[in-house]
Write an enzyme that holds these catalytic residues in place. Structure first.
Site, PDB file in Angstrom:
ATOM      1  N   ALA A 187      40.343  52.464  31.373  1.00 15.95           N
ATOM      2  CA  ALA A 187      39.737  51.507  32.304  1.00 15.95           C
ATOM      3  C   ALA A 187      39.818  52.024  33.737  1.00 15.95           C
ATOM      4  CB  ALA A 187      40.472  50.165  32.213  1.00 15.95           C
ATOM      5  N   GLY A 188      39.093  51.342  34.590  1.00 10.60           N
ATOM      6  CA  GLY A 188      39.227  51.536  36.034  1.00 10.60           C
ATOM      7  C   GLY A 188      39.005  52.957  36.518  1.00 10.60           C
ATOM      8  N   TYR A 220      56.107  46.811  43.314  1.00 14.55           N
ATOM      9  CA  TYR A 220      54.918  47.670  43.157  1.00 14.55           C
ATOM     10  C   TYR A 220      54.892  48.714  44.276  1.00 14.55           C
ATOM     11  CZ  TYR A 220      50.095  49.271  42.968  1.00 14.55           C
ATOM     12  OH  TYR A 220      48.981  50.066  42.905  1.00 14.55           O
ATOM     13  N   PRO A 223      44.442  55.239  46.965  1.00 12.38           N
ATOM     14  CA  PRO A 223      43.389  54.265  47.258  1.00 12.38           C
ATOM     15  C   PRO A 223      43.954  52.926  47.726  1.00 12.38           C
ATOM     16  CG  PRO A 223      43.326  54.974  44.925  1.00 12.38           C
ATOM     17  CD  PRO A 223      44.651  55.364  45.513  1.00 12.38           C
ATOM     18  N   ASP A 269      51.853  54.960  24.573  1.00 15.79           N
ATOM     19  CA  ASP A 269      52.230  54.184  25.748  1.00 15.79           C
ATOM     20  C   ASP A 269      53.179  55.055  26.564  1.00 15.79           C
ATOM     21  OD1 ASP A 269      53.319  52.416  27.573  1.00 15.79           O
ATOM     22  OD2 ASP A 269      53.465  50.761  26.140  1.00 15.79           O
ATOM     23  N   ARG A 297      45.021  51.848  24.211  1.00 19.79           N
ATOM     24  CA  ARG A 297      44.042  51.097  23.419  1.00 19.79           C
ATOM     25  C   ARG A 297      43.098  52.041  22.670  1.00 19.79           C
ATOM     26  NH1 ARG A 297      42.908  47.051  28.455  1.00 19.79           N
ATOM     27  NH2 ARG A 297      43.087  49.006  29.591  1.00 19.79           N
ATOM     28  N   THR A 342      38.753  46.991  40.142  1.00 18.21           N
ATOM     29  CA  THR A 342      38.840  47.412  38.734  1.00 18.21           C
ATOM     30  C   THR A 342      39.517  46.238  38.018  1.00 18.21           C
ATOM     31  OG1 THR A 342      41.003  48.360  39.147  1.00 18.21           O
ATOM     32  CG2 THR A 342      39.133  49.866  39.350  1.00 18.21           C
ATOM     33  N   GLU A 343      40.163  46.530  36.893  1.00 11.60           N
ATOM     34  CA  GLU A 343      40.945  45.471  36.227  1.00 11.60           C
ATOM     35  C   GLU A 343      42.290  45.249  36.933  1.00 11.60           C
ATOM     36  OE1 GLU A 343      41.552  46.541  32.131  1.00 11.60           O
ATOM     37  OE2 GLU A 343      39.427  46.459  31.665  1.00 11.60           O
ATOM     38  N   PHE A 344      42.516  46.002  38.009  1.00  6.60           N
ATOM     39  CA  PHE A 344      43.825  45.987  38.684  1.00  6.60           C
ATOM     40  C   PHE A 344      44.334  44.570  38.977  1.00  6.60           C
ATOM     41  CE2 PHE A 344      46.288  45.912  42.610  1.00  6.60           C
ATOM     42  CZ  PHE A 344      47.277  46.846  42.357  1.00  6.60           C
TER      43      PHE A 344
HETATM   44  C1  8X3 Z   1      46.140  49.363  45.671  1.00  5.33           C
HETATM   45  C2  8X3 Z   1      46.034  47.919  45.610  1.00  5.33           C
HETATM   46  O1  8X3 Z   1      47.069  45.654  46.162  1.00  5.33           O
HETATM   47  O2  8X3 Z   1      48.348  47.562  46.831  1.00  5.33           O
HETATM   48  O3  8X3 Z   1      47.080  49.878  44.757  1.00  5.33           O
HETATM   49  O4  8X3 Z   1      46.338  47.033  48.024  1.00  5.33           O
HETATM   50  S1  8X3 Z   1      46.999  47.033  46.705  1.00  5.33           S
END
Ligand code: 8X3
Length: 252
Positions: free
Chosen positions: A11-12, A152, A182, A59, A34, A187-189
């Site tokens: 994906a993405g 994150y 980025p 995975d 998947r 995307t699906e993010f």
């Molecule tokens: C990039 C997305 O939410 O950190 O990874 O800007 S965010």
């Protein structure tokens, strides 16, 4: 002929990059969890121009599964020219003091430990041949921190540190190491971050033109296609409407 391994290819940014590199006639090893999606993508890649495609279902959080799969690649697939460490995700946007430890484990295990497991196996295949290119997909979250980003952001700061260390350690082996970081990329993010809440995810990209998987795929293709003596170390990419993680100009 260039043989390229992409993690998180289903994906993405990963999928867009696989499609982009198929058009450049790469031989592609596409990895993901998947199986069905990987098989469908493999067929598309061949139609788009990929010379050959190998699918690897595992995975990257699972160290044993990762070793079992990547250490037993068929001999004709062991000369990997480009490794794209793309697999990664954000889960949740809670403050740390209200955070969910399961979410933290998923992010740390995928974004840091998974990247390390894959690199530990593929990089020696490159050092043996004194050639190769490792591209790590970082994030704006590896340059700054923002409310709710805590873990994150920590994982993407780790990707930044690991990329810099790899570059120093692999330079004597003639291996190029690049980070692409980025910012807001549709995307699906965000659907993953908000655990399937599509409405909330959609709002993240409302009122401005976010980056797309294709935008990043184009950049990755450009970076790979530089002559062998040119290494692009680091690219930080934002939508034009975004200046920092929390400053996005939205219309309407
Ligand atoms: C990039 C997305 O939410 O950190 O990874 O800007 S965010």
């Amino acid at each position: 002929m260039t043989t390229t391994l992409i993690t998180g290819a289903t994906a993405g940014i990963g999928e867009a990059t696989a499609l982009r590199l198929a058009r450049e006639q790469h031989r592609l090893i596409i990895c993901g969890r998947r199986e069905e999606r990987l098989e469908v993508l493999a067929q598309k890649l061949l139609l788009e121009g990929a010379t050959e495609v190998l699918t690897c279902v595992f995975d990257i959080r699972d160290r044993e599964a990762t070793s079992a799969m990547l250490e037993s690649l068929p001999k004709e697939w062991q000369q990997i020219d480009v490794l794209i460490n793309n697999a990664g995700l954000a889960v949740g946007l809670s403050t740390l003091h209200q955070g969910d430890t399961d979410d933290w484990e998923r992010m740390i295990d995928t974004n840091i430990k998974g990247l390390l497991y894959v690199t530990r196996i593929i990089a020696p295949m490159m050092t043996q041949r004194n050639t190769g290119h490792i591209i790590n997909v970082g994030s704006i979250a590896g340059r700054e921190v923002y409310p709710g980003g805590n873990v994150y952001c920590a994982t993407k700061h780790a990707v930044d540190a690991i990329t810099k260390a790899l570059r120093i350690e692999l330079v004597e082996h003639n291996i190029r190491v690049t980070q692409i970081a980025p910012a807001a990329t549709e995307t699906e993010f965000s659907v993953v971050r908000f655990k399937g809440d599509e409405e909330r995810a959609g709002k993240v990209y409302q009122g401005f033109d976010p980056l797309t998987g294709n935008d990043i795929a184009d950049i990755i293709a450009f970076v790979i296609s530089r002559p062998p003596h040119v290494n692009i170390n680091d690219l930080f990419v934002t939508p034009t409407a975004q200046s920092t993680a929390t400053n996005i100009i939205r219309k309407g």
